[in-house]
Motif scaffolding. Structure first.
Motif, PDB file in Angstrom:
ATOM      1  N   GLY A  92      -0.732  18.739  -0.555  1.00 47.99           N
ATOM      2  CA  GLY A  92       0.500  19.403  -0.174  1.00 47.99           C
ATOM      3  C   GLY A  92       0.903  20.511  -1.118  1.00 47.99           C
ATOM      4  N   GLY A  93      -0.077  21.143  -1.746  1.00 48.83           N
ATOM      5  CA  GLY A  93       0.208  22.249  -2.655  1.00 48.83           C
ATOM      6  C   GLY A  93       0.646  21.841  -4.044  1.00 48.83           C
ATOM      7  N   ALA A  94       0.565  20.555  -4.372  1.00 45.34           N
ATOM      8  CA  ALA A  94       1.014  20.072  -5.676  1.00 45.34           C
ATOM      9  C   ALA A  94      -0.064  19.228  -6.345  1.00 45.34           C
ATOM     10  CB  ALA A  94       2.295  19.252  -5.532  1.00 45.34           C
ATOM     11  N   SER A 124      -1.906   1.351  -8.891  1.00 41.07           N
ATOM     12  CA  SER A 124      -3.330   1.152  -8.639  1.00 41.07           C
ATOM     13  C   SER A 124      -3.960   2.424  -8.089  1.00 41.07           C
ATOM     14  CB  SER A 124      -3.530  -0.010  -7.668  1.00 41.07           C
ATOM     15  OG  SER A 124      -4.893  -0.180  -7.352  1.00 41.07           O
ATOM     16  N   ARG A 125      -3.630   2.792  -6.844  1.00 38.51           N
ATOM     17  CA  ARG A 125      -4.127   4.019  -6.219  1.00 38.51           C
ATOM     18  C   ARG A 125      -2.959   4.921  -5.876  1.00 38.51           C
ATOM     19  NH1 ARG A 125      -9.652   4.211  -7.021  1.00 38.51           N
ATOM     20  NH2 ARG A 125     -10.535   2.142  -6.629  1.00 38.51           N
ATOM     21  N   CYS A 126      -3.224   6.226  -5.789  1.00 39.30           N
ATOM     22  CA  CYS A 126      -2.143   7.138  -5.424  1.00 39.30           C
ATOM     23  C   CYS A 126      -2.710   8.371  -4.733  1.00 39.30           C
ATOM     24  CB  CYS A 126      -1.317   7.541  -6.646  1.00 39.30           C
ATOM     25  SG  CYS A 126      -2.225   8.372  -7.975  1.00 39.30           S
ATOM     26  N   ALA A 127      -1.826   9.047  -3.993  1.00 32.07           N
ATOM     27  CA  ALA A 127      -2.181  10.279  -3.297  1.00 32.07           C
ATOM     28  C   ALA A 127      -0.963  11.174  -3.262  1.00 32.07           C
ATOM     29  CB  ALA A 127      -2.673   9.983  -1.879  1.00 32.07           C
ATOM     30  N   ALA A 128      -1.172  12.469  -3.447  1.00 32.34           N
ATOM     31  CA  ALA A 128      -0.076  13.427  -3.521  1.00 32.34           C
ATOM     32  C   ALA A 128       0.174  14.082  -2.174  1.00 32.34           C
ATOM     33  CB  ALA A 128      -0.387  14.499  -4.563  1.00 32.34           C
ATOM     34  N   ALA A 129       1.452  14.358  -1.915  1.00 26.84           N
ATOM     35  CA  ALA A 129       1.858  15.114  -0.725  1.00 26.84           C
ATOM     36  C   ALA A 129       3.036  15.991  -1.120  1.00 26.84           C
ATOM     37  CB  ALA A 129       2.234  14.186   0.418  1.00 26.84           C
ATOM     38  N   VAL A 154      -2.988  -5.885   2.776  1.00 28.89           N
ATOM     39  CA  VAL A 154      -4.180  -5.971   1.934  1.00 28.89           C
ATOM     40  C   VAL A 154      -3.832  -5.433   0.548  1.00 28.89           C
ATOM     41  CG1 VAL A 154      -5.818  -5.765   3.841  1.00 28.89           C
ATOM     42  CG2 VAL A 154      -5.008  -3.708   2.683  1.00 28.89           C
ATOM     43  N   ARG A 155      -4.502  -5.973  -0.464  1.00 29.72           N
ATOM     44  CA  ARG A 155      -4.252  -5.522  -1.825  1.00 29.72           C
ATOM     45  C   ARG A 155      -5.345  -4.570  -2.313  1.00 29.72           C
ATOM     46  NH1 ARG A 155      -1.529  -9.092  -6.362  1.00 29.72           N
ATOM     47  NH2 ARG A 155      -0.734  -9.963  -4.428  1.00 29.72           N
ATOM     48  N   ALA A 156      -6.576  -4.784  -1.839  1.00 26.65           N
ATOM     49  CA  ALA A 156      -7.705  -3.980  -2.302  1.00 26.65           C
ATOM     50  C   ALA A 156      -7.791  -2.682  -1.512  1.00 26.65           C
ATOM     51  CB  ALA A 156      -9.003  -4.770  -2.168  1.00 26.65           C
ATOM     52  N   VAL A 157      -7.475  -1.581  -2.157  1.00 23.38           N
ATOM     53  CA  VAL A 157      -7.584  -0.251  -1.559  1.00 23.38           C
ATOM     54  C   VAL A 157      -8.553   0.558  -2.410  1.00 23.38           C
ATOM     55  CG1 VAL A 157      -6.370   1.884  -1.012  1.00 23.38           C
ATOM     56  CG2 VAL A 157      -5.283  -0.318  -0.554  1.00 23.38           C
ATOM     57  N   ALA A 158      -9.654   1.005  -1.792  1.00 27.09           N
ATOM     58  CA  ALA A 158     -10.684   1.718  -2.538  1.00 27.09           C
ATOM     59  C   ALA A 158     -10.335   3.181  -2.762  1.00 27.09           C
ATOM     60  CB  ALA A 158     -12.021   1.604  -1.817  1.00 27.09           C
ATOM     61  N   ALA A 159      -9.630   3.786  -1.803  1.00 29.45           N
ATOM     62  CA  ALA A 159      -9.316   5.211  -1.889  1.00 29.45           C
ATOM     63  C   ALA A 159      -8.192   5.518  -0.919  1.00 29.45           C
ATOM     64  CB  ALA A 159     -10.549   6.056  -1.566  1.00 29.45           C
ATOM     65  N   MET A 160      -7.488   6.617  -1.167  1.00 32.77           N
ATOM     66  CA  MET A 160      -6.427   7.032  -0.252  1.00 32.77           C
ATOM     67  C   MET A 160      -6.240   8.534  -0.344  1.00 32.77           C
ATOM     68  SD  MET A 160      -3.152   5.398  -2.312  1.00 32.77           S
ATOM     69  CE  MET A 160      -1.888   6.104  -1.242  1.00 32.77           C
ATOM     70  N   THR A 161      -5.737   9.112   0.752  1.00 31.71           N
ATOM     71  CA  THR A 161      -5.449  10.537   0.802  1.00 31.71           C
ATOM     72  C   THR A 161      -4.368  10.770   1.847  1.00 31.71           C
ATOM     73  OG1 THR A 161      -6.489  12.735   0.931  1.00 31.71           O
ATOM     74  CG2 THR A 161      -7.147  11.146   2.589  1.00 31.71           C
ATOM     75  N   VAL A 162      -3.763  11.939   1.815  1.00 30.39           N
ATOM     76  CA  VAL A 162      -2.784  12.336   2.825  1.00 30.39           C
ATOM     77  C   VAL A 162      -3.421  13.446   3.654  1.00 30.39           C
ATOM     78  CG1 VAL A 162      -0.474  13.224   3.270  1.00 30.39           C
ATOM     79  CG2 VAL A 162      -0.881  11.718   1.304  1.00 30.39           C
ATOM     80  N   GLN A 177      -3.716   3.664   8.399  1.00 32.33           N
ATOM     81  CA  GLN A 177      -2.930   4.885   8.374  1.00 32.33           C
ATOM     82  C   GLN A 177      -1.445   4.561   8.460  1.00 32.33           C
ATOM     83  OE1 GLN A 177      -2.641   7.552  11.791  1.00 32.33           O
ATOM     84  NE2 GLN A 177      -3.998   6.201  12.979  1.00 32.33           N
ATOM     85  N   VAL A 178      -0.637   5.381   7.749  1.00 32.72           N
ATOM     86  CA  VAL A 178       0.814   5.250   7.761  1.00 32.72           C
ATOM     87  C   VAL A 178       1.388   6.649   7.960  1.00 32.72           C
ATOM     88  CG1 VAL A 178       2.867   4.655   6.405  1.00 32.72           C
ATOM     89  CG2 VAL A 178       0.805   3.224   6.270  1.00 32.72           C
ATOM     90  N   ASN A 179       2.294   6.808   8.907  1.00 33.27           N
ATOM     91  CA  ASN A 179       2.907   8.102   9.155  1.00 33.27           C
ATOM     92  C   ASN A 179       3.619   8.597   7.905  1.00 33.27           C
ATOM     93  OD1 ASN A 179       5.234   9.970  10.063  1.00 33.27           O
ATOM     94  ND2 ASN A 179       3.985   9.805  11.913  1.00 33.27           N
ATOM     95  N   ALA A 180       3.287   9.802   7.467  1.00 32.18           N
ATOM     96  CA  ALA A 180       3.830  10.320   6.214  1.00 32.18           C
ATOM     97  C   ALA A 180       5.286  10.736   6.318  1.00 32.18           C
ATOM     98  CB  ALA A 180       2.988  11.497   5.728  1.00 32.18           C
ATOM     99  N   TRP A 181       5.831  10.823   7.532  1.00 31.05           N
ATOM    100  CA  TRP A 181       7.228  11.204   7.719  1.00 31.05           C
ATOM    101  C   TRP A 181       8.114   9.996   7.957  1.00 31.05           C
ATOM    102  CZ3 TRP A 181       7.783  15.944   6.144  1.00 31.05           C
ATOM    103  CH2 TRP A 181       6.725  16.838   6.292  1.00 31.05           C
TER     104      TRP A 181
END
Length: 263
Positions: A92-94, A124-129, A154-162, A177-181
């Motif tokens: 998201g530009g950041a 644990s894991r994170c993703a920027a938006a 679930v607790r085990a998340v290997a990767a995430m992105t927006v 998937q989870v709606n970002a809005w």
């Protein structure tokens, strides 16, 4: 373009793209390529580099320090002390820096500057938006960063992105998937993905031993698969239209596949 195997000086320890250039860190070098896999530059990597993040006009490396790099030359323009577990993520530009040990994350608004910290207990894991950071905790099964926490189950998340208005999470045997809005969960897919990234509004990912996939939420009912993988164990996925980069975690190579190859 055709599929292409790009040789690296060693296995890639990190990679990132700003949409026009792909950077790979390998064997103490920071290498730049165009989206098709043609080399455009090579400079010494910042010491201890383990994570890269990029947006238009900004390239940041996390290693022995946080290093802001000139996207054109790859040379440091600013540095800042950082913990040994600090990673950087972009979207998201950041660009954000995050430390699981300190259980905090910071936006990086300018070279050499940290924004106000965001508390992230058990990070644990994170993703920027943009100005929002989505993150999971090792303490529970919740996704945080939206209007309200979402229980992923679930607790085990290997990767995430927006990507394409949604947060995508590669769990043990499901792509969530989870709606970002709205923060509402959407339909999941039965994929054992280990890495995901956004390729210009198209989700790209890899499933070790099962190949690569892309998913365009605007037109696809499900993932489009491709059996190809880079040599050795599948590592990071980097989406840089018109291609997807699949890096090997063990071998000095990256497989560059055009988005049009996924049918």
């Amino acid at each position: 373009m055709d599929r292409r195997l790009v040789e690296l000086p060693g296995p890639a320890v990190a990679a990132a793209t700003d949409g026009t250039t792909v950077w790979c860190a390998a064997a103490g070098r920071l290498l730049a390529f165009d989206p098709y896999g043609s080399p455009t530059g090579s400079v010494p990597a910042p010491p201890g580099l383990r994570s890269l993040a990029a947006v238009a006009g900004t390239l940041v490396a996390a290693g022995e320090a946080l290093s802001w790099l000139d996207p054109g030359a790859g040379k440091p323009v600013a540095t800042l002390a950082a913990g040994q577990d600090t990673v950087v993520v972009a979207g998201g530009g950041a660009v954000w820096a995050a430390s699981p040990r300190e259980e905090r994350a910071w936006p990086l608004p300018a070279p050499g500057a940290l924004g106000a910290p965001v508390a992230a207990p058990g990070l644990s894991r994170c993703a920027a938006a943009g100005d929002r950071l989505w993150w999971t905790s090792r303490h529970d099964t919740l996704l945080r960063g939206g209007p309200q926490p979402v229980d992923l189950g679930v607790r085990a998340v290997a990767a995430m992105t927006v990507c394409a208005g949604a947060v995508w999470l590669a769990a043990t045997d499901t792509l969530l998937q989870v709606n970002a809005w709205s923060g509402r969960p959407g339909p999941g897919f039965g994929l054992m993905a280990s890495s995901v990234d956004c390729a210009g509004g198209v989700l790209a990912g890899g499933c070790p031993g099962q190949g690569l996939f892309v998913l365009d939420p605007a037109r696809d009912e499900g993932p489009r698969r491709l059996a190809d993988e880079p040599p050795g164990t599948l590592g990071a996925i980097v989406g840089c239209p018109p291609a997807v980069w699949a890096l090997s975690a063990e071998e000095p190579a990256a497989l560059v596949v055009p988005l049009t190859a996924f049918r």
